[in-house]
Design a protein around this motif. Structure first.
Motif, PDB file in Angstrom:
ATOM      1  N   ASP A   8      -1.615  -0.759  14.602  1.00 48.92           N
ATOM      2  CA  ASP A   8      -2.043   0.843  15.676  1.00 48.92           C
ATOM      3  C   ASP A   8      -2.881   1.078  16.145  1.00 48.92           C
ATOM      4  O   ASP A   8      -3.781   0.982  15.947  1.00 48.92           O
ATOM      5  CB  ASP A   8      -2.106   1.137  13.580  1.00 48.92           C
ATOM      6  N   LYS A   9      -2.613   2.538  17.110  1.00 51.89           N
ATOM      7  CA  LYS A   9      -3.953   2.461  18.015  1.00 51.89           C
ATOM      8  C   LYS A   9      -4.434   1.625  19.088  1.00 51.89           C
ATOM      9  O   LYS A   9      -5.723   2.029  19.667  1.00 51.89           O
ATOM     10  CB  LYS A   9      -5.327   2.885  17.205  1.00 51.89           C
ATOM     11  N   GLU A  10      -3.708   0.506  19.002  1.00 51.38           N
ATOM     12  CA  GLU A  10      -4.414  -0.329  20.207  1.00 51.38           C
ATOM     13  C   GLU A  10      -3.534  -0.242  21.622  1.00 51.38           C
ATOM     14  O   GLU A  10      -2.097   1.150  21.454  1.00 51.38           O
ATOM     15  CB  GLU A  10      -3.601  -1.668  20.110  1.00 51.38           C
ATOM     16  N   TYR A  54      -0.124   2.362  20.790  1.00 48.08           N
ATOM     17  CA  TYR A  54       0.769   2.114  20.233  1.00 48.08           C
ATOM     18  C   TYR A  54       0.133   2.972  18.545  1.00 48.08           C
ATOM     19  O   TYR A  54      -1.073   3.149  18.255  1.00 48.08           O
ATOM     20  CB  TYR A  54       0.902   0.825  20.128  1.00 48.08           C
ATOM     21  N   GLU A  55       1.447   3.803  18.144  1.00 50.14           N
ATOM     22  CA  GLU A  55       1.069   4.768  16.914  1.00 50.14           C
ATOM     23  C   GLU A  55       2.431   3.922  15.537  1.00 50.14           C
ATOM     24  O   GLU A  55       3.575   3.559  15.784  1.00 50.14           O
ATOM     25  CB  GLU A  55       0.942   6.199  17.641  1.00 50.14           C
TER      26      GLU A  55
END
Length: 190
Positions: A8-10, A54-55
């Motif tokens: 997540d958040k990448e 990315y979420e």
């Protein structure tokens, strides 16, 4: 390239390539991007490149949270408030469809159907009266059940005040309806 799932958040990079009249999307993590980027635009069929974050999708939750629905039903039965009898009935039916409660028996008392439910894991017995709901009442009861599941039996005061009917003078109106329903819980002896 590395095949690891994104966190997540990448940050990631995407290449869009045209291959045999179809588009192929290739998502590449930030760690693998330097090796891939050198020849990205010179690749045959290159259409576009972009970068994103990315979420992760939210976790999938059951529409009816089993413990919450059962806990709420137990609280409604404990209160034995006729106002909540239709909601208790709908909760029992929902839990029956989820195979959490089983109908052990149906009886007729004073012209009303009474369902005897059992919770097989605990052996608890629930007695729920059929409130003889009409189709035009179902939507309101479903909204009540949804509100009870979301906020519990003691909703915030602002919602209580807004939802309560009031008389011309501003005082809460008294309900004249009293749905005949009976709900009781008993624990089966071992």
């Amino acid at each position: 390239m590395c095949g690891k799932p994104f966190a997540d958040k990448e940050s990631y990079h995407t290449l869009l390539l045209e291959e045999k009249s179809e588009f192929r999307r290739s998502d590449v993590c930030a760690g693998c991007w330097p090796a891939k980027s050198a020849d990205a635009q010179s690749q045959s069929g290159f259409v576009s490149h972009w970068q994103g974050i990315y979420e992760a999708p939210p976790p999938v939750t059951d529409a009816i949270q089993k413990d919450t629905a059962e806990t709420l039903l137990r609280k409604l039965i404990e209160q034995n408030d006729p106002q909540h009898a239709p909601a208790a009935y709908i909760l029992a039916v929902m839990l029956e469809r989820k195979r959490i409660l089983k109908v052990k028996e149906q009886i007729v008392r004073d012209g009303h159907r009474i369902f005897i439910y059992e919770q097989p894991k605990t052996g608890d017995i629930f007695t729920i009266a059929d409130p003889d709901l009409r189709l035009d009442q179902l939507e309101m009861v479903q909204r009540d059940v949804a509100a009870l599941l979301e906020h519990g039996l003691n909703p915030p005061l602002a919602e209580n005040a807004a939802a309560a009917p009031q008389t011309e003078g501003g005082a809460p109106a008294e309900s004249t309806e009293s749905p005949e329903a009976e709900a009781a819980v008993e624990t089966k002896a071992d």
